[in-house]
Design a protein around this motif. Structure first.
Motif, PDB file in Angstrom:
ATOM      1  N   TYR A 116       0.711  -1.201   0.030  1.00 26.76           N
ATOM      2  CA  TYR A 116      -0.014   0.048   0.007  1.00 26.76           C
ATOM      3  C   TYR A 116       0.733   1.202   0.049  1.00 26.76           C
ATOM      4  CZ  TYR A 116      -3.879  -3.058   1.001  1.00 26.76           C
ATOM      5  OH  TYR A 116      -4.930  -4.050   0.778  1.00 26.76           O
ATOM      6  N   TRP A 118       2.065   3.407  -2.616  1.00 24.18           N
ATOM      7  CA  TRP A 118       1.444   4.151  -3.432  1.00 24.18           C
ATOM      8  C   TRP A 118      -0.262   4.219  -3.619  1.00 24.18           C
ATOM      9  CZ3 TRP A 118       4.281   5.529  -8.697  1.00 24.18           C
ATOM     10  CH2 TRP A 118       5.446   6.176  -8.515  1.00 24.18           C
ATOM     11  N   THR A 119      -0.827   5.449  -4.194  1.00 24.93           N
ATOM     12  CA  THR A 119      -2.119   5.275  -4.495  1.00 24.93           C
ATOM     13  C   THR A 119      -2.632   4.637  -5.462  1.00 24.93           C
ATOM     14  OG1 THR A 119      -2.402   7.328  -2.802  1.00 24.93           O
ATOM     15  CG2 THR A 119      -3.867   7.075  -4.544  1.00 24.93           C
ATOM     16  N   SER A 127      -1.658   3.150 -10.843  1.00 26.03           N
ATOM     17  CA  SER A 127      -0.967   3.279  -9.680  1.00 26.03           C
ATOM     18  C   SER A 127      -0.243   4.948  -9.796  1.00 26.03           C
ATOM     19  CB  SER A 127       0.204   2.379  -9.091  1.00 26.03           C
ATOM     20  OG  SER A 127       1.265   2.614  -9.914  1.00 26.03           O
ATOM     21  N   GLY A 150      -2.755   5.664  -0.879  1.00 31.16           N
ATOM     22  CA  GLY A 150      -1.378   4.881  -0.549  1.00 31.16           C
ATOM     23  C   GLY A 150      -0.998   5.408   0.940  1.00 31.16           C
ATOM     24  N   TYR A 249       0.879  -0.940  -4.654  1.00 31.46           N
ATOM     25  CA  TYR A 249      -0.193  -0.007  -4.379  1.00 31.46           C
ATOM     26  C   TYR A 249      -1.632  -1.066  -4.231  1.00 31.46           C
ATOM     27  CZ  TYR A 249      -1.320  -1.363  -9.247  1.00 31.46           C
ATOM     28  OH  TYR A 249      -1.321  -2.328 -10.479  1.00 31.46           O
ATOM     29  N   ASP A 250      -2.715  -0.677  -3.520  1.00 32.93           N
ATOM     30  CA  ASP A 250      -3.906  -1.263  -3.710  1.00 32.93           C
ATOM     31  C   ASP A 250      -3.809  -2.527  -3.333  1.00 32.93           C
ATOM     32  OD1 ASP A 250      -6.714  -1.336  -3.196  1.00 32.93           O
ATOM     33  OD2 ASP A 250      -7.072  -1.154  -5.421  1.00 32.93           O
TER      34      ASP A 250
END
Ligand SMILES: [Zn+2]
Ligand SMILES: [Zn+2]
Length: 279
Positions: A116, A118-119, A127, A150, A249-250
């Protein structure tokens, strides 16, 4: 003693973007007095946490967060303590910074490796860094929904200090990566769970005793003798911080892109003529 785990993870963690708390007191209220340490999670490292002055009174610890049974998840983050007395009380005192016991340093993965950092949106394959996400007002350019914020963006939101600030008298830290994954990436396998990776891994553990000794101390020449010069070069690169990672990310782990320095060991070997047998 309560130690909140991976405090920055977006889902259901202390500072998580979706859990709604901006301070430890808001989250734990009258139980805040029982909290003496926070666990930084894979997606953040001490320098990111040092940017919040409100965390200065908490000891930063790093644990593996090993939810899955894969052995390479164990010990990917860890705490190195100096204990004059190997007891529960000794460990508690080290964490509470009382007496002579102390946390000396933490072992961290590169925060980009975390799931997690980065966004982004996993399903949309999107990302981005905090700056880009803020420009897009956290809206996914593919599906038009809100992005999963993130850890680096969340830290940016709550930080009251600039990037690079270091408080006084804090434990040190080092960045490492799991040995199995270093071997996997070096050799181009799709998973660490293949026979060839286990074989190289086991040879190194047989020779040096444990993974940290391989990662932190074993001489390149001896790693190369035990496996090969490419693996030796990669271990040294990780030890010296020469690693590039595409941020996670995610829920997607960061991708270890490049372990530079393979060339270094080869070059040295040619110059000194000692590793030629293993090239
Ligand atoms: Zn967890
Ligand atoms: Zn999307």
């Amino acid at each position: 003693m309560i130690i909140p785990a991976h405090i920055w993870t977006p889902w259901f963690s202390l500072f998580g973007a979706f859990s709604g708390f901006d301070s430890i007191e808001d989250c734990y209220q009258d139980q805040t007095k029982n909290i003496h340490a926070v666990e930084t999670g894979l997606s953040s490292d001490p320098p990111m946490n040092w940017r919040l002055s409100s965390l200065d009174r908490y000891t930063l610890v790093s644990n593996s967060d090993s939810h899955s049974p894969w052995p390479w998840r164990i010990g990917r983050e860890a705490n190195a303590l100096v204990l004059y007395e190997l007891t529960y009380r000794g460990i508690v005192e080290a964490i509470m910074r009382k007496g002579v016991n102390r946390v000396e340093f933490t072992i961290e993965t590169d925060p980009s490796y975390g799931k997690y950092h980065w966004t982004g949106h996993r399903r949309c394959g999107v990302s981005m860094s905090p700056i880009e996400a803020i420009k897009l007002r956290n809206i996914c350019p593919v599906c038009g929904r809100k992005l999963t914020k993130g850890v680096s963006q969340r830290v940016e939101e709550l930080a009251d200090r600039p990037d690079g600030f270091k408080p006084k008298n804090v434990p040190g830290y080092i960045h490492l990566l799991p040995l199995s994954e270093i071997i996997q990436v070096t050799k181009g396998y799709s998973s660490p769970n293949v026979r060839q990776v286990w074989s190289a891994y086991s040879k190194l553990i047989d020779r040096f005793g444990d993974e940290y000794t391989v990662l932190m101390e074993a001489p390149a020449k001896e790693i190369a003798e035990t496996t090969d010069s490419e693996i030796a070069g990669s271990v040294i690169s990780v030890r010296e911080g020469r690693v590039k990672i595409t941020p996670g990310y995610d829920g997607v782990y960061g991708k270890i892109d490049l372990l530079t320095g393979k060339e270094n060991v080869k070059t040295k070997a040619r110059r000194r003529g000692t590793l030629d047998d293993f090239l």
